[in-house]
Design a protein around this motif. Structure first.
Motif, PDB file in Angstrom:
ATOM      1  N   LYS A   9       0.856  -1.172   0.000  1.00 22.88           N
ATOM      2  CA  LYS A   9       0.000   0.000   0.000  1.00 22.88           C
ATOM      3  C   LYS A   9       0.893   1.223   0.000  1.00 22.88           C
ATOM      4  N   TYR A  11       1.162   5.552  -0.413  1.00 18.46           N
ATOM      5  CA  TYR A  11       0.548   6.861  -0.505  1.00 18.46           C
ATOM      6  C   TYR A  11       1.231   7.610  -1.632  1.00 18.46           C
ATOM      7  N   ILE A  43      -1.707  -1.144  -3.723  1.00 18.58           N
ATOM      8  CA  ILE A  43      -2.881  -0.348  -3.383  1.00 18.58           C
ATOM      9  C   ILE A  43      -2.425   1.102  -3.284  1.00 18.58           C
ATOM     10  N   ASN A  45      -3.339   4.886  -2.331  1.00 16.70           N
ATOM     11  CA  ASN A  45      -4.288   5.665  -1.537  1.00 16.70           C
ATOM     12  C   ASN A  45      -4.263   7.123  -1.965  1.00 16.70           C
ATOM     13  N   THR A  47      -6.592  10.868  -1.353  1.00 18.20           N
ATOM     14  CA  THR A  47      -7.427  11.376  -0.265  1.00 18.20           C
ATOM     15  C   THR A  47      -8.467  12.399  -0.693  1.00 18.20           C
ATOM     16  N   VAL A  73      -7.572   3.489  -4.118  1.00 19.09           N
ATOM     17  CA  VAL A  73      -8.594   3.570  -3.075  1.00 19.09           C
ATOM     18  C   VAL A  73      -8.564   4.969  -2.470  1.00 19.09           C
ATOM     19  N   ALA A  75      -9.393   7.318   0.516  1.00 22.15           N
ATOM     20  CA  ALA A  75      -9.698   7.244   1.943  1.00 22.15           C
ATOM     21  C   ALA A  75      -8.905   8.314   2.671  1.00 22.15           C
ATOM     22  N   ILE A  77      -6.841   9.186   5.532  1.00 22.85           N
ATOM     23  CA  ILE A  77      -6.091   8.516   6.590  1.00 22.85           C
ATOM     24  C   ILE A  77      -5.980   9.370   7.843  1.00 22.85           C
ATOM     25  N   LEU A  86      -9.504   1.296   4.139  1.00 21.91           N
ATOM     26  CA  LEU A  86      -8.438   0.814   3.261  1.00 21.91           C
ATOM     27  C   LEU A  86      -8.223  -0.689   3.428  1.00 21.91           C
ATOM     28  N   THR A  89     -11.218  -2.696   2.074  1.00 24.28           N
ATOM     29  CA  THR A  89     -11.218  -2.727   0.611  1.00 24.28           C
ATOM     30  C   THR A  89     -10.137  -3.662   0.087  1.00 24.28           C
TER      31      THR A  89
END
Length: 218
Positions: A9, A11, A43, A45, A47, A73, A75, A77, A86, A89
């Motif tokens: 995952k 960012y 994944i 992320n 925002t 995704v 989300a 955080i 997260l 999913t």
């Protein structure tokens, strides 16, 4: 659908910037690309709605370039429900349908640890993250490895918007970094001009993502 390989995952965007830069300029994106090249499912992320299109485009690029599954995704955080969403999913998309097993192997979170005047929350939360990393490394030693990597200043869009007094505050780090010397006709002209005040040049994302990926995936 179960995806083989490790799940990372990353960012790839920032929740603090009013205008979103290109994702490929981000450290998280560079690391995500490196991990995907090693066979990890990713994944990403984001925002906010403003970064969703870029994240989706980047995810498609990752999938087509490295033939791995890359899931964007959205989300927040910064809210307690964000991390839970997260994980839920990720479980929905990556859980093994045969035996129900699910595991996230790698979590990448970008954080700076330099402390500047006017940034007590930013510096404090990142210092807390480093402390928690040390604790988790001990608590989870029988289940996984936990690493914190501090590559020092990096030339991304946030560097370009950093006030000069903050850049000068990085002098203790950059002046002691063996490969931070700014070289004419090699580095960016602006970095060469600022080197005397800053103590050297920041790293480029391409110079650090390999080390980060190897430490996290190796």
């Amino acid at each position: 659908m179960h995806q083989a390989g490790k799940i990372a995952k990353a960012y790839a965007t920032s929740r603090h910037e009013p205008s979103q830069p290109r994702i490929e300029e981000r450290i998280g994106a560079a690391i995500a690309r490196n991990l995907a090249s090693k066979g990890a499912s990713i994944i990403l992320n984001d925002t906010s709605d403003s970064s969703a299109t870029q994240t989706t485009t980047f995810a498609k690029e990752i999938q087509s370039s490295y033939f791995v599954h890359c899931l964007p995704v959205q989300a927040d955080i910064g809210h307690p429900d964000g991390p839970a969403y997260l994980i839920a999913t990720a479980r929905e998309h990556f859980q093994n349908l045969q035996d129900g097993s699910f595991q996230i192997d790698i979590i990448v979170n970008n954080a700076g640890i330099a402390r500047f005047t006017g940034q007590p929350v930013y510096g404090g939360t990142n210092a807390a993250l480093e402390a928690m990393t040390r604790t988790w490394a001990r608590e989870l030693a029988e289940r996984c490895t936990v690493n914190a990597i501090n590559p020092g200043p990096v030339k991304i869009d946030m560097w370009d918007r950093m006030p000069m007094e903050h850049r000068g505050g990085l002098w203790p780090w950059t002046s002691q970094s063996p490969l931070a010397a700014a070289r004419e006709c090699v580095g960016d002209e602006e970095l060469v001009m600022d080197a005397g005040f800053v103590g050297g040049r920041p790293a480029y994302p391409a110079e650090i993502y390999g080390d980060c990926g190897d430490a996290l995936y190796g």
